[in-house]
Design a protein around this motif. Structure first.
Motif, PDB file in Angstrom:
ATOM      1  N   ALA A  99       0.924  17.590 -11.405  1.00 26.84           N
ATOM      2  CA  ALA A  99       0.869  17.210 -13.095  1.00 26.84           C
ATOM      3  C   ALA A  99      -0.271  16.409 -13.483  1.00 26.84           C
ATOM      4  CB  ALA A  99       2.300  17.077 -13.623  1.00 26.84           C
ATOM      5  N   ARG A 100      -0.316  15.185 -12.922  1.00 23.14           N
ATOM      6  CA  ARG A 100      -1.537  14.374 -12.993  1.00 23.14           C
ATOM      7  C   ARG A 100      -2.703  14.987 -12.914  1.00 23.14           C
ATOM      8  NH1 ARG A 100      -5.086  11.390 -10.181  1.00 23.14           N
ATOM      9  NH2 ARG A 100      -4.121  11.657  -8.274  1.00 23.14           N
ATOM     10  N   ARG A 101      -3.071  15.874 -11.973  1.00 19.56           N
ATOM     11  CA  ARG A 101      -4.213  16.565 -11.702  1.00 19.56           C
ATOM     12  C   ARG A 101      -4.626  17.582 -12.990  1.00 19.56           C
ATOM     13  NH1 ARG A 101      -5.198  17.655  -5.521  1.00 19.56           N
ATOM     14  NH2 ARG A 101      -4.738  15.541  -4.647  1.00 19.56           N
ATOM     15  N   SER A 102      -3.427  18.118 -13.053  1.00 21.26           N
ATOM     16  CA  SER A 102      -3.674  19.125 -14.265  1.00 21.26           C
ATOM     17  C   SER A 102      -3.891  18.506 -15.808  1.00 21.26           C
ATOM     18  CB  SER A 102      -2.153  19.879 -14.467  1.00 21.26           C
ATOM     19  OG  SER A 102      -2.211  20.695 -15.637  1.00 21.26           O
ATOM     20  N   ILE A 103      -3.152  17.323 -15.901  1.00 23.54           N
ATOM     21  CA  ILE A 103      -3.565  16.659 -17.374  1.00 23.54           C
ATOM     22  C   ILE A 103      -4.973  16.085 -17.338  1.00 23.54           C
ATOM     23  CG2 ILE A 103      -3.295  14.259 -18.212  1.00 23.54           C
ATOM     24  CD1 ILE A 103      -0.202  14.640 -17.456  1.00 23.54           C
ATOM     25  N   GLU A 104      -5.535  15.744 -16.007  1.00 26.55           N
ATOM     26  CA  GLU A 104      -6.982  15.555 -15.991  1.00 26.55           C
ATOM     27  C   GLU A 104      -7.813  16.401 -16.251  1.00 26.55           C
ATOM     28  OE1 GLU A 104      -6.619  11.813 -12.397  1.00 26.55           O
ATOM     29  OE2 GLU A 104      -7.503  13.825 -12.066  1.00 26.55           O
ATOM     30  N   ARG A 105      -7.568  17.478 -15.955  1.00 27.28           N
ATOM     31  CA  ARG A 105      -8.489  18.748 -15.916  1.00 27.28           C
ATOM     32  C   ARG A 105      -8.205  19.229 -17.367  1.00 27.28           C
ATOM     33  NH1 ARG A 105      -5.942  20.587 -11.480  1.00 27.28           N
ATOM     34  NH2 ARG A 105      -4.699  22.197 -12.733  1.00 27.28           N
ATOM     35  N   THR A 106      -7.036  19.521 -17.745  1.00 28.16           N
ATOM     36  CA  THR A 106      -7.062  20.222 -19.307  1.00 28.16           C
ATOM     37  C   THR A 106      -6.683  19.450 -20.387  1.00 28.16           C
ATOM     38  OG1 THR A 106      -4.457  20.522 -18.963  1.00 28.16           O
ATOM     39  CG2 THR A 106      -5.930  21.956 -17.665  1.00 28.16           C
ATOM     40  N   ASP A 116      -3.883  18.726 -21.396  1.00 27.55           N
ATOM     41  CA  ASP A 116      -3.007  19.326 -21.946  1.00 27.55           C
ATOM     42  C   ASP A 116      -1.700  19.012 -21.324  1.00 27.55           C
ATOM     43  OD1 ASP A 116      -1.010  21.044 -23.037  1.00 27.55           O
ATOM     44  OD2 ASP A 116      -2.218  22.963 -23.039  1.00 27.55           O
ATOM     45  N   ILE A 117      -0.861  18.006 -21.824  1.00 28.49           N
ATOM     46  CA  ILE A 117       0.449  17.559 -21.315  1.00 28.49           C
ATOM     47  C   ILE A 117       1.502  18.404 -21.196  1.00 28.49           C
ATOM     48  CG2 ILE A 117       1.174  16.359 -23.402  1.00 28.49           C
ATOM     49  CD1 ILE A 117       1.954  13.979 -21.580  1.00 28.49           C
ATOM     50  N   TYR A 118       1.649  19.424 -22.189  1.00 34.93           N
ATOM     51  CA  TYR A 118       2.506  20.231 -22.406  1.00 34.93           C
ATOM     52  C   TYR A 118       2.564  21.293 -21.330  1.00 34.93           C
ATOM     53  CZ  TYR A 118       4.336  17.625 -26.474  1.00 34.93           C
ATOM     54  OH  TYR A 118       4.645  16.811 -26.951  1.00 34.93           O
ATOM     55  N   ALA A 119       1.332  21.663 -21.135  1.00 32.93           N
ATOM     56  CA  ALA A 119       1.089  22.621 -19.977  1.00 32.93           C
ATOM     57  C   ALA A 119       1.420  22.014 -18.618  1.00 32.93           C
ATOM     58  CB  ALA A 119      -0.543  23.002 -19.959  1.00 32.93           C
ATOM     59  N   ALA A 120       1.132  20.902 -18.317  1.00 32.35           N
ATOM     60  CA  ALA A 120       1.545  20.209 -17.181  1.00 32.35           C
ATOM     61  C   ALA A 120       3.262  20.348 -17.076  1.00 32.35           C
ATOM     62  CB  ALA A 120       1.060  18.686 -17.138  1.00 32.35           C
ATOM     63  N   VAL A 121       3.931  20.172 -18.285  1.00 32.21           N
ATOM     64  CA  VAL A 121       5.178  20.080 -18.232  1.00 32.21           C
ATOM     65  C   VAL A 121       5.927  21.536 -17.813  1.00 32.21           C
ATOM     66  CG1 VAL A 121       7.380  20.108 -19.645  1.00 32.21           C
ATOM     67  CG2 VAL A 121       5.758  18.176 -20.031  1.00 32.21           C
ATOM     68  N   ALA A 122       5.073  22.696 -18.540  1.00 38.33           N
ATOM     69  CA  ALA A 122       5.487  23.923 -18.136  1.00 38.33           C
ATOM     70  C   ALA A 122       5.101  24.363 -16.707  1.00 38.33           C
ATOM     71  CB  ALA A 122       5.022  24.731 -19.094  1.00 38.33           C
ATOM     72  N   ASP A 181      11.103  18.919 -19.721  1.00 38.59           N
ATOM     73  CA  ASP A 181      10.543  18.491 -21.105  1.00 38.59           C
ATOM     74  C   ASP A 181       9.547  17.240 -20.835  1.00 38.59           C
ATOM     75  OD1 ASP A 181      12.114  16.380 -20.954  1.00 38.59           O
ATOM     76  OD2 ASP A 181      13.759  17.486 -22.379  1.00 38.59           O
ATOM     77  N   LEU A 182       9.040  16.981 -22.008  1.00 35.49           N
ATOM     78  CA  LEU A 182       8.006  15.853 -21.889  1.00 35.49           C
ATOM     79  C   LEU A 182       8.610  14.661 -21.353  1.00 35.49           C
ATOM     80  CD1 LEU A 182       5.165  14.903 -21.924  1.00 35.49           C
ATOM     81  CD2 LEU A 182       5.533  14.415 -24.580  1.00 35.49           C
ATOM     82  N   THR A 183       9.744  14.252 -22.083  1.00 38.78           N
ATOM     83  CA  THR A 183      10.602  13.265 -21.533  1.00 38.78           C
ATOM     84  C   THR A 183      10.765  13.156 -20.088  1.00 38.78           C
ATOM     85  OG1 THR A 183      11.729  13.103 -23.402  1.00 38.78           O
ATOM     86  CG2 THR A 183      12.894  11.997 -21.772  1.00 38.78           C
ATOM     87  N   HIS A 184      11.396  14.250 -19.427  1.00 34.47           N
ATOM     88  CA  HIS A 184      11.728  14.262 -18.119  1.00 34.47           C
ATOM     89  C   HIS A 184      10.334  14.072 -17.429  1.00 34.47           C
ATOM     90  CE1 HIS A 184      12.885  17.196 -14.449  1.00 34.47           C
ATOM     91  NE2 HIS A 184      13.151  15.810 -14.217  1.00 34.47           N
ATOM     92  N   LEU A 185       9.175  14.570 -17.624  1.00 34.37           N
ATOM     93  CA  LEU A 185       7.924  14.301 -16.716  1.00 34.37           C
ATOM     94  C   LEU A 185       7.544  12.804 -16.924  1.00 34.37           C
ATOM     95  CD1 LEU A 185       5.108  14.922 -15.302  1.00 34.37           C
ATOM     96  CD2 LEU A 185       4.428  15.700 -17.711  1.00 34.37           C
TER      97      LEU A 185
END
Length: 260
Positions: free
Chosen positions: A215-222, A224-230, A236-240
């Motif tokens: 998820a961290r790597r996804s956030i760095e690339r995109t 998009d924090i909600y894409a990392a959640v999904a 949800d975002l709170t869980h992440l």
């Protein structure tokens, strides 16, 4: 006061941190991690042994090496860490791996090189300079490490590697323990016990750790924090954010904000 500042260049993630009450939960990184204790005493469990890094201590973590972390006392600690991918090390060393046998060394020259590279990344210096500093650092690290890759022979290592491969292939789902047990012809308790014995962490902890890392790597690339959640199966975002903070000291949203 707890403070965690992350900056990323093309090849390196740099952390500058101060903390007193915060405690890292047991986790690992897929990258190599090296750092320097600048103030106080940093203590952590690593591979079943207790470590204490005093001022000037250079901390060396192999990739996928599980550890926790905290300050020795309420006076707190200041430290820096650098994280870099195994592929970069292999490229720099002509296909060899780094393997640190000693988790903490007191080497002023090595500490200065780590601090110089950290400063370059934190200040946003040119990637070309950071790349030169990184190559020099990897070469210095190689002189203090065991360059011989750990043998992957033996049933226990094959079992662990195959189990990890299966879990990494389904990070967007929940952990399917029944499928893993069926693959290896084990009961649930046999599998959990065997995995923890040889990997140093439970299957659930390993799976969650990998979800957070990816998820961290996804956030760095995109960005998009909600894409990392999904994409990585968080409710949800709170869980992440809750799990992300236990591993990195800040929430996923705060991390994304620092990198933007």
């Amino acid at each position: 006061m707890e403070q965690f500042i992350y900056k990323k260049s093309e090849d390196i993630l740099a952390l500058s941190a101060s903390m007193s009450d915060f405690t890292y939960k047991k986790h690992c990184h897929e990258e190599y991690a090296v750092g320097v204790t600048l103030r106080g005493i940093q203590q952590y469990q690593l591979g079943g042994s207790f470590q204490s890094s005093h001022r000037g201590g250079v901390m060396l973590f192999n990739r996928e090496q599980y550890h926790d972390g905290s300050s020795y006392d309420r006076d707190g600690i200041d430290y820096i860490m650098l994280y870099f991918r195994p592929e970069l090390v292999s490229e720099a060393l002509g296909g060899r791996e780094l393997r640190f046998d000693t988790p903490i060394v007191y080497d002023r020259g090595l500490a200065r090189q780590i601090c110089a590279l950290s400063g370059a990344v934190q200040s946003g210096r040119e990637d070309a300079l950071s790349g030169e500093l990184l190559l020099s650092l990897i070469e210095r690290l190689a002189r203090t490490a065991d360059d011989t890759a750990a043998s992957s022979a033996g049933m226990d290592n094959r079992f662990i590697e195959r189990a990890k491969e299966m879990m990494l292939g389904s990070l967007g789902d929940v952990l399917k323990l029944d499928e893993l047990c069926l693959e290896f012809g084990m009961s649930k308790f046999q599998f959990i016990r065997g995995f923890k014995q040889h990997a140093g962490i439970s299957p659930y902890q390993f799976f969650l750790n990998c979800k957070i890392e990816h998820a961290r790597r996804s956030i760095e690339r995109t960005k998009d924090i909600y894409a990392a959640v999904a994409d990585y199966g968080f409710f949800d975002l709170t869980h992440l954010n809750r799990h992300f903070k236990s591993m990195f000291g800040i929430t996923a949203f705060e991390y994304m904000s620092q990198l933007s």
